[in-house]
Design a protein around this motif. Structure first.
Motif, mmCIF file in Angstrom:
data_model
loop_
_atom_site.group_PDB
_atom_site.id
_atom_site.type_symbol
_atom_site.label_atom_id
_atom_site.label_comp_id
_atom_site.label_asym_id
_atom_site.label_seq_id
_atom_site.Cartn_x
_atom_site.Cartn_y
_atom_site.Cartn_z
ATOM 1 N N THR A 1 36.838 15.113 19.254
ATOM 2 C CA THR A 1 35.947 15.626 20.087
ATOM 3 C C THR A 1 34.778 15.931 18.857
ATOM 4 O O THR A 1 33.433 15.543 18.923
ATOM 5 C CB THR A 1 35.957 16.694 20.465
ATOM 6 N N VAL A 2 35.622 16.748 17.707
ATOM 7 C CA VAL A 2 34.525 16.940 16.415
ATOM 8 C C VAL A 2 34.125 15.860 15.939
ATOM 9 O O VAL A 2 32.679 15.539 15.401
ATOM 10 C CB VAL A 2 35.245 17.799 15.508
ATOM 11 N N GLY A 3 34.706 14.543 15.858
ATOM 12 C CA GLY A 3 34.324 13.194 15.311
ATOM 13 C C GLY A 3 33.226 12.673 15.983
ATOM 14 O O GLY A 3 32.248 12.469 15.689
ATOM 15 N N PHE A 4 33.158 12.997 17.441
ATOM 16 C CA PHE A 4 32.190 12.316 18.109
ATOM 17 C C PHE A 4 30.783 13.243 17.968
ATOM 18 O O PHE A 4 29.728 12.859 17.879
ATOM 19 C CB PHE A 4 32.203 12.231 19.690
ATOM 20 N N ILE A 5 30.885 14.715 17.781
ATOM 21 C CA ILE A 5 29.860 15.401 17.579
ATOM 22 C C ILE A 5 29.097 15.134 16.026
ATOM 23 O O ILE A 5 28.035 14.965 15.872
ATOM 24 C CB ILE A 5 30.348 16.940 17.511
ATOM 25 N N ASN A 6 30.023 14.679 15.247
ATOM 26 C CA ASN A 6 29.649 14.213 13.750
ATOM 27 C C ASN A 6 28.857 12.866 14.000
ATOM 28 O O ASN A 6 27.651 12.926 13.353
ATOM 29 C CB ASN A 6 30.689 14.263 12.927
ATOM 30 N N ILE A 7 29.415 12.129 14.563
ATOM 31 C CA ILE A 7 28.783 10.793 14.933
ATOM 32 C C ILE A 7 27.415 11.099 15.665
ATOM 33 O O ILE A 7 26.437 10.317 15.289
ATOM 34 C CB ILE A 7 29.622 9.846 15.577
ATOM 35 N N ASN A 8 27.206 11.696 16.710
ATOM 36 C CA ASN A 8 25.970 12.056 17.331
ATOM 37 C C ASN A 8 24.743 12.519 16.404
ATOM 38 O O ASN A 8 23.733 12.400 16.455
ATOM 39 C CB ASN A 8 26.067 12.977 18.492
ATOM 40 N N GLN A 9 25.597 13.755 15.574
ATOM 41 C CA GLN A 9 24.545 14.240 14.670
ATOM 42 C C GLN A 9 24.186 13.119 13.598
ATOM 43 O O GLN A 9 22.895 13.511 13.420
ATOM 44 C CB GLN A 9 25.354 15.439 13.928
ATOM 45 N N ASN A 10 24.905 12.410 13.078
ATOM 46 C CA ASN A 10 24.406 11.530 12.189
ATOM 47 C C ASN A 10 23.174 10.579 12.849
ATOM 48 O O ASN A 10 22.496 10.194 11.931
ATOM 49 C CB ASN A 10 25.774 10.406 11.594
#
Length: 261
Positions: free
Chosen positions: A252-261
Motif C-alpha cells: 500500500t505504501v508503495g502504491f502511495i509513493n507511485i501516486n505521489q511520483n
C-alpha cells in the motif's frame, strides 16, 4: 453485579444475588463479581471469609504478583481476556480485560470490570452439556479453554478481513482515498492480532502455573496440556498474519509513493 453458580449433575445453574441473606443460602462452586460494589465485597467476606482487595484487577499490578499461592492454599491468578471489536457494544473496539481469579475453599471467585464473551460462552455450554464440570478447578480450566477457542475465532476474522484488504490492494488502481482506507483496515487487524498474541501468551502462563501448583488431578492435568497444545497451534497463525500485514502495508505504501511520483 454478583452471580453465583451452583452445580448439579455437571451443569451450572446461575442465580443473581441481591441481598446478603440470599447469598447465605447457596452453596456455589463459582462466584462471579462483575464491577462489584463495596457492599457486595462485604457479603463475600461475611459468607466465605474472603477479603477482596480494592486493586485486585489493576493493570499496573507487578508481574510477579499475577500468579501465586497463599500459605492457606488459596490460589490467585490474574489473566487477560480478549474482547473482539465486533463484540464491543460500547464501540470501544478490541481490548484485553483483566480478570482476577481466587480459588478459595473449593469455590472459584472471579472479579472483572465488564461482562466477557468467554464467560457467556461457558455459561451457555455448562447449562446445555451434562457432566461438563465437576468442581471449581474445572470451571477455571473451561474458561481458559473457551478463551483459546475465542482467540481462534478472532484469528479467523482477521483472515477474512485481510482477504478483503488484499482484494483492494491488488486491484488495478489504488488511489489515495482507497490507500488511506486500506491502511486504516490493516492497522485495526494488526492491533487485534497483537492483542490475540498477548492474550494466548497470558493464558499459557496461567495454565503452566496451575500445572506446577499440583492442584489438578490427572484428568484436569491432561486437559490443561491439551489447551496448551491448542494455544501453541495459534502461534504460527499470528506469526503468519503479522507477515501478511507487513506485506500489505508495504504494498500500500508503495502504491502511495507511485501516486505521489
Amino acid at each position: 453485579m454478583l452471580n453465583v453458580f451452583t452445580l448439579a449433575s455437571g451443569r451450572l445453574f446461575q442465580e443473581e444475588i441481591a441481598t446478603a441473606d440470599a447469598l447465605a443460602h447457596v452453596q456455589p462452586v463459582w462466584v462471579d463479581l462483575e464491577a462489584p460494589t463495596a457492599e457486595e465485597k462485604d457479603w463475600i467476606a461475611q459468607r466465605f471469609g474472603l477479603r477482596i482487595p480494592e486493586n485486585i484487577v489493576d493493570d499496573d499490578l507487578e508481574e510477579s504478583a499475577r500468579f501465586y499461592e497463599e500459605d492457606n492454599g488459596e490460589l490467585h491468578l490474574r489473566s487477560d481476556f480478549l474482547i473482539d471489536e465486533d463484540t464491543g457494544a460500547d464501540g470501544r473496539g478490541a481490548r484485553n480485560v483483566r480478570v482476577a481469579f481466587i480459588l478459595h475453599d473449593k469455590v472459584l471467585f472471579s472479579v472483572h470490570a465488564e461482562d466477557l464473551p468467554v464467560f457467556r460462552l461457558l455459561r451457555m455450554r455448562a447449562r446445555r452439556i451434562p457432566a461438563l464440570i465437576d468442581d471449581a478447578k474445572d470451571v477455571l480450566l473451561k474458561l481458559y479453554d473457551a478463551d483459546a477457542e475465542y482467540s481462534a475465532d478472532a484469528l479467523e476474522g482477521i483472515y477474512d478481513g485481510l482477504e478483503k484488504v488484499s482484494a483492494r490492494v491488488l486491484q488495478s488502481k489504488v488511489d489515495d482515498q482507497a490507500a488511506a482506507e486500506v491502511l486504516a483496515a490493516i492497522a485495526r487487524q494488526e492491533d487485534l492480532n497483537g492483542r490475540i498474541r498477548r492474550n494466548v501468551m497470558d493464558t499459557r502462563r496461567a495454565l503452566s502455573f496451575m500445572m506446577r501448583s499440583r492442584l489438578l488431578n490427572a484428568e484436569q492435568f491432561e486437559e490443561a496440556r491439551q489447551i496448551l497444545r491448542d494455544i501453541d497451534s495459534l502461534d504460527s497463525h499470528t506469526a503468519f498474519l503479522f507477515d501478511k500485514i507487513n506485506f500489505l502495508m508495504d504494498a500500500t505504501v508503495g502504491f502511495i509513493n507511485i501516486n505521489q511520483n
